[in-house]
Design a protein around this motif. Structure first.
Motif, PDB file in Angstrom:
ATOM      1  N   CYS A 113       0.847  -1.188   0.000  1.00 42.08           N
ATOM      2  CA  CYS A 113       0.000   0.000   0.000  1.00 42.08           C
ATOM      3  C   CYS A 113       0.886   1.243   0.000  1.00 42.08           C
ATOM      4  O   CYS A 113       1.776   1.375   0.837  1.00 42.08           O
ATOM      5  N   CYS A 142      -7.082   1.952   5.101  1.00 33.36           N
ATOM      6  CA  CYS A 142      -5.849   1.374   5.635  1.00 33.36           C
ATOM      7  C   CYS A 142      -6.081   0.822   7.029  1.00 33.36           C
ATOM      8  O   CYS A 142      -6.863   1.377   7.796  1.00 33.36           O
ATOM      9  N   PRO A 143      -5.416  -0.297   7.362  1.00 35.62           N
ATOM     10  CA  PRO A 143      -5.528  -0.818   8.736  1.00 35.62           C
ATOM     11  C   PRO A 143      -4.981   0.226   9.693  1.00 35.62           C
ATOM     12  O   PRO A 143      -4.035   0.933   9.375  1.00 35.62           O
ATOM     13  N   HIS A 163      -4.951   0.453   0.141  1.00 38.71           N
ATOM     14  CA  HIS A 163      -6.123  -0.096   0.815  1.00 38.71           C
ATOM     15  C   HIS A 163      -7.285   0.864   0.574  1.00 38.71           C
ATOM     16  O   HIS A 163      -7.085   2.072   0.511  1.00 38.71           O
ATOM     17  N   CYS A 174       0.045   3.397   3.525  1.00 38.16           N
ATOM     18  CA  CYS A 174       0.479   2.969   4.866  1.00 38.16           C
ATOM     19  C   CYS A 174       1.668   2.014   4.808  1.00 38.16           C
ATOM     20  O   CYS A 174       2.203   1.644   5.851  1.00 38.16           O
TER      21      CYS A 174
HETATM   22 ZN   LIG Z   1      -2.817   1.078   3.393  1.00 37.72          ZN
END
Ligand SMILES: [Zn+2]
Length: 180
Positions: free
Chosen positions: A79, A146-147, A143, A82
């Motif tokens: 990603c 994002c996590p 993503h 992130c």
């Molecule tokens: Zn991400």
């Protein structure tokens, strides 16, 4: 079915004349150029692809030779927001018209809406699958959401309040460390 068609050395005209089909599920690692763009391709989902030949206008002096191609897989990428791993599904659904030679393909390409390729008796269909998937490779994979990273900006009161409502960041960190 179609045992006599080799996807690496395909007789395109005969494939179309027979209305034949080829399908396979190949490991991402077997597509070396594509695998080089991904993270840990050895653990990745396989590339599923399917091709169907078709002869259009078979009674015409020069019937049209077509191959319809579908391919899909999930590419393990990074990603760009992130920097964590992100799985990006890609798929291809295209039709190609095969003309007599490269010169004809080049000459007619501008006037044609479809993709033109030169007909061959030993066409590498698997390479075409790879070419097409490479074109679908996102320039900046991300993503959708994002996590959440474990943030350490504890000086921000809004942040602290939000964290208190949910869970203390170190509790999350502790769980990550113990793998629970
Ligand atoms: Zn991400």
């Amino acid at each position: 079915m179609a045992k006599d068609f080799d996807p690496h050395r395909l007789d395109v005209r005969r494939f179309a004349e027979d209305g034949a089909e080829l399908a396979a599920s190949d490991s991402l690692q077997s597509f070396r150029r594509l695998a080089a763009e991904t993270q840990q391709p050895g653990d990745a989902a396989p590339v599923q692809w399917r091709a169907r030949g078709e002869l259009l206008n078979p009674r015409h002096v020069h019937p049209e030779v077509w191959v319809h191609l579908e391919a899909e897989t999930v590419l393990p990428l990074v990603c760009q927001r992130c920097l964590n791993p992100v799985d990006v599904p890609v798929n291809v659904d295209r039709s190609f018209r095969f003309v007599s030679d490269e010169a004809t393909a080049a000459a007619e390409d501008d006037a044609s809406e479809e993709d033109l390729l030169a007909v061959s008796r030993s066409f590498d269909l698997v390479e075409l699958v790879e070419d097409e998937l490479l074109m679908e490779l996102p320039v900046a994979p991300r993503h959708e959401v994002c996590p959440e990273a474990v943030k350490m900006s504890a000086a921000d009161p809004d942040f602290e309040a939000a964290e208190a409502e949910r869970e203390h960041p170190f509790a999350v960190l502790g769980r990550l460390k113990t793998g629970k």
